[in-house]
Design a protein around this motif. Structure first.
Motif, PDB file in Angstrom:
ATOM      1  N   THR A   1     -80.158 -67.993  15.305  1.00 48.86           N
ATOM      2  CA  THR A   1     -81.289 -68.305  16.180  1.00 48.86           C
ATOM      3  C   THR A   1     -81.412 -67.276  17.291  1.00 48.86           C
ATOM      4  OG1 THR A   1     -81.140 -70.684  15.738  1.00 48.86           O
ATOM      5  CG2 THR A   1     -82.261 -70.015  17.762  1.00 48.86           C
TER       6      THR A   1
ATOM      7  N   ALA B   1     -84.308 -64.296  17.672  1.00 47.61           N
ATOM      8  CA  ALA B   1     -85.126 -64.265  18.888  1.00 47.61           C
ATOM      9  C   ALA B   1     -85.207 -62.847  19.442  1.00 47.61           C
ATOM     10  CB  ALA B   1     -84.555 -65.218  19.939  1.00 47.61           C
TER      11      ALA B   1
ATOM     12  N   ASP C   1     -87.434 -60.841  17.144  1.00 51.99           N
ATOM     13  CA  ASP C   1     -88.834 -61.191  17.401  1.00 51.99           C
ATOM     14  C   ASP C   1     -89.370 -60.442  18.620  1.00 51.99           C
ATOM     15  OD1 ASP C   1     -89.641 -62.834  15.361  1.00 51.99           O
ATOM     16  OD2 ASP C   1     -89.039 -64.691  16.344  1.00 51.99           O
TER      17      ASP C   1
END
Length: 501
Positions: A277, A281, A284
């Protein structure tokens, strides 16, 4: 100082004409200010990414990189489950432990009789329980000293027993817990065990006179055996072979408690999910900046342009002008490329044992995900952890000789990520003046950087341009002033000739 005459003779609007002439000159300064603003925005965009990378590396990766997280063990208790419980384990816990509790660790407790308090008193005064004669309202202020475990406490005879107990129990140096009920005062040590006189005794004296306990429990150690070995402990919380246990009761006829170790698959899977996760992130954010659209027609607004727009129009314009400032940035592109490479490179322990993310059910998703990790088969991941927990841990946490190489097979993913991100942070610091170590999005920029040098150069050009514009404006006004003077002189001469004729 230039004297400005503004069209008294000519009737011309000299101020408007000078403003028009200066507009062409002002354009050169406006371009410099736009360059300055764009660079400042770019520097801030770099800082936004840099602080996220610092947080990812220092606060998140540092936790994942702890070997204990990906080598978590858990314990199961069978047999006599009421005598022993396991509170936690660490990575060293292996095998089975057979535990028999022969005696629990005990704190010293002494109980003391007091005077019989008045029948109506639910919270008697200290003087009613100790200290000779006590007359409420007469000698309530008389001093009385209690000594608990060698610690002196000063009270008055009028202090209630509840306030006395609160004060003693709150004092850590007394190391005691005091209770009162039914005319009896209990003093117990906060530590169990029999290794010192402080533990063995729970003493009370009043004004220097030792009190005689009516009942006593001596401090004692816990006694237990583990796999046939006799052990003692001053507390009931013990650690053996990486297993932290609480001894709860004597085993007696219940027999031994058997503690067996196993891999804590749930904890390891959750740690890997959490890492994915956080990793995704970062991808991204950085990929978003690298692929952000560039609107070259949208440059920072001049003050004149901004004044002509509404706040909403300015906001929309600047969002376009700020877009794509880090598009295809070489430092960030290189970092992302390295991170993607390391995710498809496995780990080789040099003994023929190889493992990769793909082999444990983790993939890099579709090409449109730009390298984001996906647990495609959680069942496969769990089976890999249970079958080869050390191999899975090393895939992530191994520290090899060449962590700078993203395709190195002797370094774990965490080690390579940390090195790659640090290299990017150092490059960003050199170029944009961002901090290698600060996650503060308002942190100051380092002065000696490439962008910093450019900003200083532009600032000097703007200062020089301001001086030039001032000189140019004065020149224009001087020229119009000369023209006005000449026209005024000519007008005077014409009038003179007219009068003469």
């Amino acid at each position: 100082m230039t004297v400005r005459i503004t069209g008294l003779s000519s009737g011309m609007d000299v101020d408007a004409m000078v403003k028009t002439l200066m507009k062409a000159e002002q354009g050169k300064k406006d371009k410099l200010v736009q360059q300055q603003t764009s660079l400042q925005w770019k520097q801030e965009a770099y800082r936004d990414v840099s602080t996220s990378l610092v947080d990812f590396r220092q606060n998140k990766m540092s936790n994942y990189n702890l070997n204990s997280i990906l080598t978590a063990k858990k314990a199961d208790v069978t047999g006599n489950t009421s005598a022993v419980s396991v509170t936690s384990t660490d990575s060293t816990f292996k095998g089975n432990l057979s535990v028999t509790v022969n005696a629990l660790a005990q704190a010293a407790v002494n109980v003391y009789d007091t005077k019989t308090p008045p029948a109506a008193s639910t919270d008697p005064a200290l003087g009613e329980l100790f200290g000779g004669t006590y007359v409420p309202g007469v000698n309530a202020s008389d001093a009385i000293k209690l000594t608990v475990n060698g610690k002196d406490f000063n009270f008055t005879k009028g202090d209630t027993i509840s306030s006395v107990i609160s004060k003693i129990n709150a004092d850590k140096s007394a190391n005691a817990t005091v209770m009162y009920a039914g005319g009896k005062l209990s003093v117990s040590n906060n530590n169990t065990g029999d290794f010192s006189s402080v533990q063995k005794n729970a003493t009370l004296s009043v004004d220097g006179a030792s009190q005689t306990a009516t009942s006593t429990i001596a401090g004692s150690d816990a006694k237990y055996t583990v796999n046939g070995l006799a052990m003692t402990s001053s507390t009931n919380n013990v650690t053996v072979n990486g297993a932290n246990m609480q001894l709860k009761s004597v085993s007696g006829s219940g027999g031994a408690s058997v503690i067996s170790s196993s891999v804590d698959t749930d904890k390891i899977v959750n740690a890997i999910k959490s890492f994915i996760t956080d990793y995704n992130a970062i991808l991204d954010q950085v990929n978003g900046k690298l692929k952000e659209a560039v609107y070259r027609k949208y440059q920072p607004l001049t003050q004149e342009e901004e004044d002509a727009m509404s706040d909403k129009q300015v906001e929309l314009w600047e969002s376009k002008a700020k877009s794509g400032l880090l598009s295809n940035d070489s430092t960030l592109s290189s970092m992302i490329s390295s991170m993607r490479s390391m995710m498809v490179t496995g780990f080789d322990d040099g003994k023929g044992n190889k493992i990769s993310l793909q082999s444990i059910g983790i993939t890099t998703g579709q090409w449109t995900d730009y390298g984001k990790l996906v647990i495609g088969d959680e069942k496969k991941l769990r089976e890999a952890i249970e079958a080869n927990p050390d191999g899975v841990a090393k895939l992530f946490t191994a520290t090899g000789a060449d962590p700078k190489n993203p395709t190195s097979t002797d370094s774990g993913i965490f080690s390579k990520i940390n090195t790659t991100v640090l290299t990017a942070l150092q490059s960003l610091s050199t170029n944009a003046g961002t901090s290698v170590y600060s996650a503060d999005k308002n942190s100051s920029f380092i002065v000696n950087s490439s962008v910093g040098e450019q900003l200083r150069s532009i600032a000097k050009k703007i200062t020089d341009q301001d001086a030039y514009l001032k000189r140019k404006e004065d020149q224009y006004y001087a020229q119009f002033s000369a023209m006005e003077t000449a026209m005024n002189k000519y007008s005077s001469q014409s009038m003179a000739f007219s009068n003469y004729s």
